[in-house]
Scaffold this motif. Structure first.
Motif, PDB file in Angstrom:
ATOM      1  N   PRO A 270       0.856  -1.190   0.000  1.00 21.30           N
ATOM      2  CA  PRO A 270       0.000   0.000   0.000  1.00 21.30           C
ATOM      3  C   PRO A 270       0.896   1.245   0.000  1.00 21.30           C
ATOM      4  CG  PRO A 270      -0.661  -1.545   1.723  1.00 21.30           C
ATOM      5  CD  PRO A 270       0.628  -2.054   1.177  1.00 21.30           C
ATOM      6  N   THR A 271       0.461   2.278  -0.659  1.00 22.63           N
ATOM      7  CA  THR A 271       1.321   3.450  -0.811  1.00 22.63           C
ATOM      8  C   THR A 271       1.734   4.045   0.534  1.00 22.63           C
ATOM      9  OG1 THR A 271      -0.685   4.767  -1.128  1.00 22.63           O
ATOM     10  CG2 THR A 271       0.474   4.052  -3.093  1.00 22.63           C
ATOM     11  N   ILE A 316      -2.332  14.439 -17.498  1.00 17.35           N
ATOM     12  CA  ILE A 316      -1.986  13.947 -16.161  1.00 17.35           C
ATOM     13  C   ILE A 316      -0.508  14.204 -15.870  1.00 17.35           C
ATOM     14  CG2 ILE A 316      -3.803  12.195 -16.191  1.00 17.35           C
ATOM     15  CD1 ILE A 316      -1.575  10.088 -16.618  1.00 17.35           C
ATOM     16  N   ASP A 317      -0.218  14.470 -14.621  1.00 22.69           N
ATOM     17  CA  ASP A 317       1.139  14.759 -14.172  1.00 22.69           C
ATOM     18  C   ASP A 317       1.762  13.472 -13.632  1.00 22.69           C
ATOM     19  OD1 ASP A 317       3.456  15.562 -12.888  1.00 22.69           O
ATOM     20  OD2 ASP A 317       2.584  17.413 -12.104  1.00 22.69           O
ATOM     21  N   ARG A 318       2.525  12.790 -14.473  1.00 23.97           N
ATOM     22  CA  ARG A 318       3.086  11.486 -14.117  1.00 23.97           C
ATOM     23  C   ARG A 318       4.097  11.561 -12.977  1.00 23.97           C
ATOM     24  NH1 ARG A 318       1.263  11.791 -18.961  1.00 23.97           N
ATOM     25  NH2 ARG A 318       0.399   9.978 -20.051  1.00 23.97           N
ATOM     26  N   LYS A 319       4.878  12.605 -12.957  1.00 21.17           N
ATOM     27  CA  LYS A 319       5.863  12.756 -11.880  1.00 21.17           C
ATOM     28  C   LYS A 319       5.156  12.885 -10.532  1.00 21.17           C
ATOM     29  CE  LYS A 319       9.796  15.529 -10.354  1.00 21.17           C
ATOM     30  NZ  LYS A 319      10.629  16.743 -10.609  1.00 21.17           N
ATOM     31  N   ALA A 320       4.099  13.668 -10.502  1.00 21.37           N
ATOM     32  CA  ALA A 320       3.345  13.830  -9.256  1.00 21.37           C
ATOM     33  C   ALA A 320       2.695  12.517  -8.833  1.00 21.37           C
ATOM     34  CB  ALA A 320       2.278  14.916  -9.434  1.00 21.37           C
ATOM     35  N   LEU A 321       2.210  11.740  -9.806  1.00 22.21           N
ATOM     36  CA  LEU A 321       1.610  10.440  -9.489  1.00 22.21           C
ATOM     37  C   LEU A 321       2.642   9.512  -8.861  1.00 22.21           C
ATOM     38  CD1 LEU A 321      -0.575   9.861 -12.684  1.00 22.21           C
ATOM     39  CD2 LEU A 321      -1.412  10.343 -10.384  1.00 22.21           C
ATOM     40  N   ALA A 322       3.850   9.495  -9.428  1.00 16.94           N
ATOM     41  CA  ALA A 322       4.900   8.615  -8.915  1.00 16.94           C
ATOM     42  C   ALA A 322       5.362   9.040  -7.527  1.00 16.94           C
ATOM     43  CB  ALA A 322       6.080   8.595  -9.880  1.00 16.94           C
ATOM     44  N   ASN A 324       3.659  11.024  -5.289  1.00 15.22           N
ATOM     45  CA  ASN A 324       2.636  11.212  -4.256  1.00 15.22           C
ATOM     46  C   ASN A 324       1.630  10.081  -4.134  1.00 15.22           C
ATOM     47  OD1 ASN A 324       3.684  13.846  -3.733  1.00 15.22           O
ATOM     48  ND2 ASN A 324       2.579  14.608  -5.527  1.00 15.22           N
ATOM     49  N   VAL A 325       1.529   9.235  -5.172  1.00 11.64           N
ATOM     50  CA  VAL A 325       0.546   8.148  -5.126  1.00 11.64           C
ATOM     51  C   VAL A 325       1.240   6.795  -4.980  1.00 11.64           C
ATOM     52  CG1 VAL A 325      -1.383   7.022  -6.308  1.00 11.64           C
ATOM     53  CG2 VAL A 325      -1.088   9.493  -6.488  1.00 11.64           C
ATOM     54  N   THR A 326       2.089   6.444  -5.930  1.00  9.88           N
ATOM     55  CA  THR A 326       2.743   5.124  -5.865  1.00  9.88           C
ATOM     56  C   THR A 326       3.928   5.134  -4.912  1.00  9.88           C
ATOM     57  OG1 THR A 326       4.115   5.642  -7.783  1.00  9.88           O
ATOM     58  CG2 THR A 326       2.018   4.546  -8.199  1.00  9.88           C
ATOM     59  N   LYS A 327       4.754   6.181  -4.967  1.00  7.45           N
ATOM     60  CA  LYS A 327       5.841   6.429  -4.006  1.00  7.45           C
ATOM     61  C   LYS A 327       6.924   5.358  -3.995  1.00  7.45           C
ATOM     62  CE  LYS A 327       2.607   8.751  -0.855  1.00  7.45           C
ATOM     63  NZ  LYS A 327       2.082   8.792   0.538  1.00  7.45           N
ATOM     64  N   GLU A 390      -6.241  -1.673  -3.936  1.00  3.56           N
ATOM     65  CA  GLU A 390      -6.160  -0.375  -3.265  1.00  3.56           C
ATOM     66  C   GLU A 390      -5.295   0.613  -4.047  1.00  3.56           C
ATOM     67  OE1 GLU A 390      -7.046   2.558  -0.628  1.00  3.56           O
ATOM     68  OE2 GLU A 390      -7.959   0.565  -0.789  1.00  3.56           O
ATOM     69  N   ASN A 391      -4.144   0.137  -4.549  1.00  2.20           N
ATOM     70  CA  ASN A 391      -3.260   1.044  -5.279  1.00  2.20           C
ATOM     71  C   ASN A 391      -3.893   1.494  -6.597  1.00  2.20           C
ATOM     72  OD1 ASN A 391      -1.556   0.611  -3.170  1.00  2.20           O
ATOM     73  ND2 ASN A 391       0.084  -0.329  -4.359  1.00  2.20           N
ATOM     74  N   ASN A 392      -4.605   0.590  -7.273  1.00  2.32           N
ATOM     75  CA  ASN A 392      -5.302   0.971  -8.510  1.00  2.32           C
ATOM     76  C   ASN A 392      -6.386   2.012  -8.223  1.00  2.32           C
ATOM     77  OD1 ASN A 392      -3.766  -0.772 -10.058  1.00  2.32           O
ATOM     78  ND2 ASN A 392      -5.270  -2.428  -9.982  1.00  2.32           N
ATOM     79  N   LYS A 393      -7.056   1.854  -7.095  1.00  2.00           N
ATOM     80  CA  LYS A 393      -8.108   2.792  -6.692  1.00  2.00           C
ATOM     81  C   LYS A 393      -7.526   4.186  -6.480  1.00  2.00           C
ATOM     82  CE  LYS A 393     -11.760   3.334  -3.150  1.00  2.00           C
ATOM     83  NZ  LYS A 393     -11.335   4.613  -2.515  1.00  2.00           N
ATOM     84  N   LYS A 394      -6.422   4.248  -5.736  1.00  2.19           N
ATOM     85  CA  LYS A 394      -5.803   5.548  -5.475  1.00  2.19           C
ATOM     86  C   LYS A 394      -5.306   6.188  -6.762  1.00  2.19           C
ATOM     87  CE  LYS A 394      -4.468   4.773  -0.660  1.00  2.19           C
ATOM     88  NZ  LYS A 394      -3.351   4.748   0.314  1.00  2.19           N
TER      89      LYS A 394
END
Length: 535
Positions: A270-271, A316-322, A324-327, A390-394
């Protein structure tokens, strides 16, 4: 990216990566009685533990442990002879003659024969089987015609010359044939078992396999149990007596089960847990040769318009996703082929570069142009579909928010359990859907093949004759420089039409009990336990 590539090279050079030595917890397989048992978290029910039918990494994880092909992998992930003890290649490079090991046996003690391999491969190609991975055998003479109903099984270039000799005829020489043969699609199955029961793979009761482990129990939606196969020729290398895959679909739950010693291993943390575990010696981030993406159904509005597809991809902002979401150190993706492929010109991804970039103003412009072309005053409602995790949901919710903010479009999100999700997307009953594609070996062809017009895995409805023709040429090109140039051309055609939006190139996150060592962490398969042992 260079840091990622260096990490990948280092991973490939290691014989195996040991779990960290930190932590003093007593895990479920680490009881004082010294039992060589391991319990792993599996995040979804395997849809099909059948080499001919499986298309997903979860089913493949089990199959890799209970079967073995002509080739298998060493600890570094390199292809080495497995059920075959020898191979001879004709001068023209098109005919392979494999000699099976004398001690290759099924888990019931009977010998593995060349006839079993011939049957298994032709079973994959049989149109009635409905294998989505049959096209990986199209390198074999007559395979494509048989699979497409234009030829017969006896014209396929796979023939058992005797009990231990298998002859394979290819359409053209293939430099990565040994890597290809490590795929579960090429595993043998026991002819009489499969022919005697069409549902032979649905439970463990009558299951027969030939790998280092055998399946002894499958409680659906609960657990899959493997035990050491004492009839495996390499049993002396297998230390674990029992491996249990616990099916736990909720990320928070399986993380808690690891922390309370009910599981010895979990992946895809989980992230929130990623941040908490970064300094834990039991935590690992391992590059994974695959692409996380959202497919567009080009047959359904609004993604029948290429400008709208491009608009969504740019928004979409891929850097922000990596971050702040997936981490977990994922690399933002602007193409289909991940880093890590060594070509004559260096890394394939570096050479190919990025095919687009985030540009919110340009995205809005393209959206407006696309809507005008279609005669729409209002964009049709869009639903983003993802498989339950859960990660796909986020990720879906973050993408939903970004598309609203950066593109001015409200989209809905919806989820389905994995097996249902696969069926829904197979029927093209979606507009925009999450998908991940992992290369079964490290080469651009295995990634780009996903979007072939006749690939059952290509669920976008996108068919491009030029792309298909270039890919076909690449598979018979013997000059490596020219082959890679063709693959670059194919990716360029794909990205020009953009039937999908890449999000990131995978990194797997793992927590492994420090009691276990000699686990092989491959860059394009889930961890392999053949040599694993508990200290």
């Amino acid at each position: 990216m260079k840091k990622w590539i260096i990490m990948l090279v280092a991973m490939l050079s290691l014989s195996s990566i040991l779990a960290g030595c930190g932590g003093d917890k007593q895990a479920s397989g680490d009881s004082k009685d010294g039992k060589q048992e391991m319990t792993l978290g599996m995040t979804t029910e395997p849809p099909a533990i059948d080499p001919a039918i499986a298309t997903d990494t979860t089913s493949g994880w089990v199959l890799d442990h209970i079967f073995e092909g002509l080739y298998t992998r060493d600890k570094e992930g390199n292809p080495v002879l497995g059920a075959a003890k020898d191979q001879k290649v004709s001068d023209d490079g098109k005919t392979y003659t494999f000699t099976l090991r004398d001690d290759a046996k099924w888990s019931d003690g009977s010998p593995v024969t060349a006839q079993d391999f011939e049957f298994a491969w032709k079973n994959v190609l049989n149109p009635d089987t409905g294998s989505a991975f049959a096209f990986y055998m199209y390198y074999i003479k007559g395979a494509e015609n048989y699979n497409k109903g234009k030829g017969t099984a006896d014209k396929v270039g796979v023939k058992a010359l005797d009990e231990k000799t298998l002859q394979v005829e290819l359409n053209a020489p293939l430099g990565y044939f040994d890597k290809l043969l490590t795929m579960w699609t090429f595993y043998p199955v026991k002819k009489d078992i499969v022919e005697g029961n069409k549902n032979w793979s649905a439970d463990a009761k009558n299951y027969v396999s030939n790998g280092p482990f055998k399946m002894t129990d499958w409680k659906h939606n609960s657990e899959v149990v493997l035990e050491k196969n004492d009839n495996y020729y390499g049993k002396k290398d297998v230390n674990l007596k029992k491996v249990t895959f616990k099916i736990v679909t909720d990320a928070t739950t399986y993380y808690q089960m690891y922390k309370t010693n009910e599981l010895d291993f979990i992946m895809t943390l989980p992230t929130d847990a990623v941040t908490a575990e970064k300094n834990n010696k039991e935590y690992q981030e391992v590059p994974y040769f695959g692409t996380y993406m959202y497919m567009f159904n080009v047959e359904k509005a609004p993604f029948n318009n290429v400008k709208i597809r491009k608009a969504f991809a740019m928004s979409i902002d891929r850097k922000a996703l990596a971050e702040n979401v997936t981490k977990a150190g994922e690399i933002p993706a602007y193409g289909m082929v991940p880093p890590g492929v060594k070509s004559p010109d260096g890394d394939f991804r570096e050479k190919g570069g990025n095919y687009f970039e985030e540009n919110f103003d340009e995205a809005k412009k393209l959206l407006a142009e696309g809507m005008k072309e279609e005669g729409w005053d209002k964009l049709p409602q869009v639903t983003l579909l993802y498989n339950t995790a859960e990660n796909n949901k986020k990720m879906a919710e973050a993408v939903q928010e970004m598309i609203k903010k950066n593109l001015g479009v409200d989209i809905k999100v919806s989820n389905q359990e994995w097996k249902t999700y696969l069926d829904t997307t197979k029927q093209h009953n979606f507009q925009m859907a999450r998908m991940g594609w992992i290369g079964s070996f490290v080469d651009p062809v295995i990634m780009l093949d996903y979007y072939l017009g006749d690939s059952p895995n290509n669920r976008t409805g996108w068919v491009n004759k030029q792309f298909d023709e270039i890919m076909a040429k690449s598979k018979i090109e013997q000059d490596e420089n020219k082959r890679f140039e063709l693959l670059h051309q194919a990716e360029e055609v794909l990205m020009a039409d953009q039937p999908f939006m890449p999000v990131y190139f995978y990194t797997n996150t793992y927590l492994t009990s420090s009691k276990f060592k000699d686990i092989a962490y491959y860059v394009n398969r889930y961890p392999f336990l053949k040599w694993a042992k508990k200290e």
